[in-house]
Scaffold this active site. Sequence first.
Site, PDB file in Angstrom:
ATOM      1  N   ASN A   9      -2.291  -6.557  -6.336  1.00 16.47           N
ATOM      2  CA  ASN A   9      -1.738  -5.707  -7.394  1.00 16.47           C
ATOM      3  C   ASN A   9      -1.249  -6.645  -8.493  1.00 16.47           C
ATOM      4  O   ASN A   9      -0.194  -7.254  -8.369  1.00 16.47           O
ATOM      5  CB  ASN A   9      -0.586  -4.876  -6.817  1.00 16.47           C
ATOM      6  CG  ASN A   9       0.142  -4.072  -7.881  1.00 16.47           C
ATOM      7  OD1 ASN A   9      -0.298  -4.014  -9.037  1.00 16.47           O
ATOM      8  ND2 ASN A   9       1.253  -3.453  -7.496  1.00 16.47           N
ATOM      9  N   LYS A  11      -0.136  -6.007 -11.328  1.00 16.15           N
ATOM     10  CA  LYS A  11       0.969  -5.465 -12.126  1.00 16.15           C
ATOM     11  C   LYS A  11       0.717  -5.713 -13.627  1.00 16.15           C
ATOM     12  O   LYS A  11      -0.445  -5.695 -14.048  1.00 16.15           O
ATOM     13  CB  LYS A  11       2.311  -6.028 -11.641  1.00 16.15           C
ATOM     14  CG  LYS A  11       2.493  -5.800 -10.123  1.00 16.15           C
ATOM     15  CD  LYS A  11       3.884  -6.051  -9.630  1.00 16.15           C
ATOM     16  CE  LYS A  11       3.950  -5.828  -8.120  1.00 16.15           C
ATOM     17  NZ  LYS A  11       5.296  -5.978  -7.572  1.00 16.15           N
ATOM     18  N   HIS A  95       3.753   3.542  -6.207  1.00 11.54           N
ATOM     19  CA  HIS A  95       4.395   2.226  -6.073  1.00 11.54           C
ATOM     20  C   HIS A  95       5.889   2.364  -6.391  1.00 11.54           C
ATOM     21  O   HIS A  95       6.275   3.136  -7.276  1.00 11.54           O
ATOM     22  CB  HIS A  95       3.734   1.224  -7.014  1.00 11.54           C
ATOM     23  CG  HIS A  95       4.147  -0.183  -6.732  1.00 11.54           C
ATOM     24  ND1 HIS A  95       5.353  -0.692  -7.163  1.00 11.54           N
ATOM     25  CD2 HIS A  95       3.552  -1.170  -6.029  1.00 11.54           C
ATOM     26  CE1 HIS A  95       5.463  -1.939  -6.738  1.00 11.54           C
ATOM     27  NE2 HIS A  95       4.384  -2.255  -6.051  1.00 11.54           N
ATOM     28  N   GLY A 173       8.847  -9.011  -4.771  1.00 11.02           N
ATOM     29  CA  GLY A 173       9.120  -9.982  -5.830  1.00 11.02           C
ATOM     30  C   GLY A 173      10.394 -10.781  -5.624  1.00 11.02           C
ATOM     31  O   GLY A 173      10.865 -11.448  -6.542  1.00 11.02           O
ATOM     32  N   SER A 212       6.479  -9.849  -0.979  1.00 12.66           N
ATOM     33  CA  SER A 212       6.558 -11.308  -0.840  1.00 12.66           C
ATOM     34  C   SER A 212       5.616 -11.875   0.223  1.00 12.66           C
ATOM     35  O   SER A 212       5.964 -12.824   0.927  1.00 12.66           O
ATOM     36  CB  SER A 212       8.003 -11.732  -0.576  1.00 12.66           C
ATOM     37  OG  SER A 212       8.837 -11.345  -1.662  1.00 12.66           O
TER      38      SER A 212
HETATM   39  P1  13P Z   1       5.225  -9.215  -4.376  1.00 18.41           P
HETATM   40  O1  13P Z   1       4.070  -9.651  -3.498  1.00 18.41           O
HETATM   41  O2  13P Z   1       5.268  -9.929  -5.682  1.00 18.41           O
HETATM   42  O3  13P Z   1       6.502  -9.193  -3.629  1.00 18.41           O
HETATM   43  O4  13P Z   1       4.911  -7.678  -4.777  1.00 18.41           O
HETATM   44  C1  13P Z   1       4.564  -6.778  -3.790  1.00 18.41           C
HETATM   45  C2  13P Z   1       4.080  -5.548  -4.432  1.00 18.41           C
HETATM   46  O5  13P Z   1       4.836  -4.825  -5.063  1.00 18.41           O
HETATM   47  C3  13P Z   1       2.653  -5.214  -4.314  1.00 18.41           C
HETATM   48  O6  13P Z   1       2.391  -3.927  -4.738  1.00 18.41           O
END
Ligand code: 13P
Length: 251
Positions: A9, A11, A95, A173, A212
Amino acid sequence: MRRPLVAGNWKLNGSRAENARLLEGVLAGLGPESPCEAVVCPPFVYLDQVRSLLEGSAIALGAQNLSAEASGAFTGEVSAAMLRDMGCRYVIVGHSERRALYGETDELVARKFLAAHSEGLSPVLCVGESLQERQDGITNDVILRQVNAVLERVDIQMLSSSLVAYEPVWAIGTGQTATTGQAQDVHAYIRSIVSAHDAKIAAELRILYGGSVKGSNARDLFAMDDIDGGLIGGASLDPADFVAICKSAHP
Ligand code: 13P
């Protein structure tokens, strides 16, 4: 058995140049036959670019969001049919960032889930508790509410071409991953919720972990009985890390 799936993802990240660099590294690292089902979910505006970069590869295309509406006067929205038209097979639904930052309710998430199915896309339904909810000991209540909000509004058969992603909000994150035990417990619980509706569909449902995940912890997470792959944020922007995560997923 359930074939593991690893989805990146991206983002709100990327540019034409960065996307090309990232995918060059991922495609070179994975080789022609990815060990798992691999998916990347770029921002809408790059779907077409990424689709052409992925042509002939084993990596599938997904989107990060969609409209619950099919067409019409909904400025700024993107429909399931448009995603299909762009070559998407998957779409992330619900999400936690969309729930928390854009006010998506359980009901809207369920409508988006239905919209995805109406065009033959596989939704990846995200659920997960906040830190406060975990500390209050209501993780399972939150998960039950989020999963049932969809199950009550859709045909259970739709789950056979859907995925669920467990993403504890406190692990997204933050660098703080759920322990393998914490993740496995919730994954098993999600499977039991679906099983109460249909045991066979529950047994075949792929449940991804997100929060993470890195090359260094993916193997241990994916080794758990009910963890069938991952939904990867930050680490999916690093070709070496994303490839290492994909290679950690074995059937
Ligand atoms: P991270 O891997 O950056 O923690 O994000 C996870 C996430 O939200 C995937 O959709």
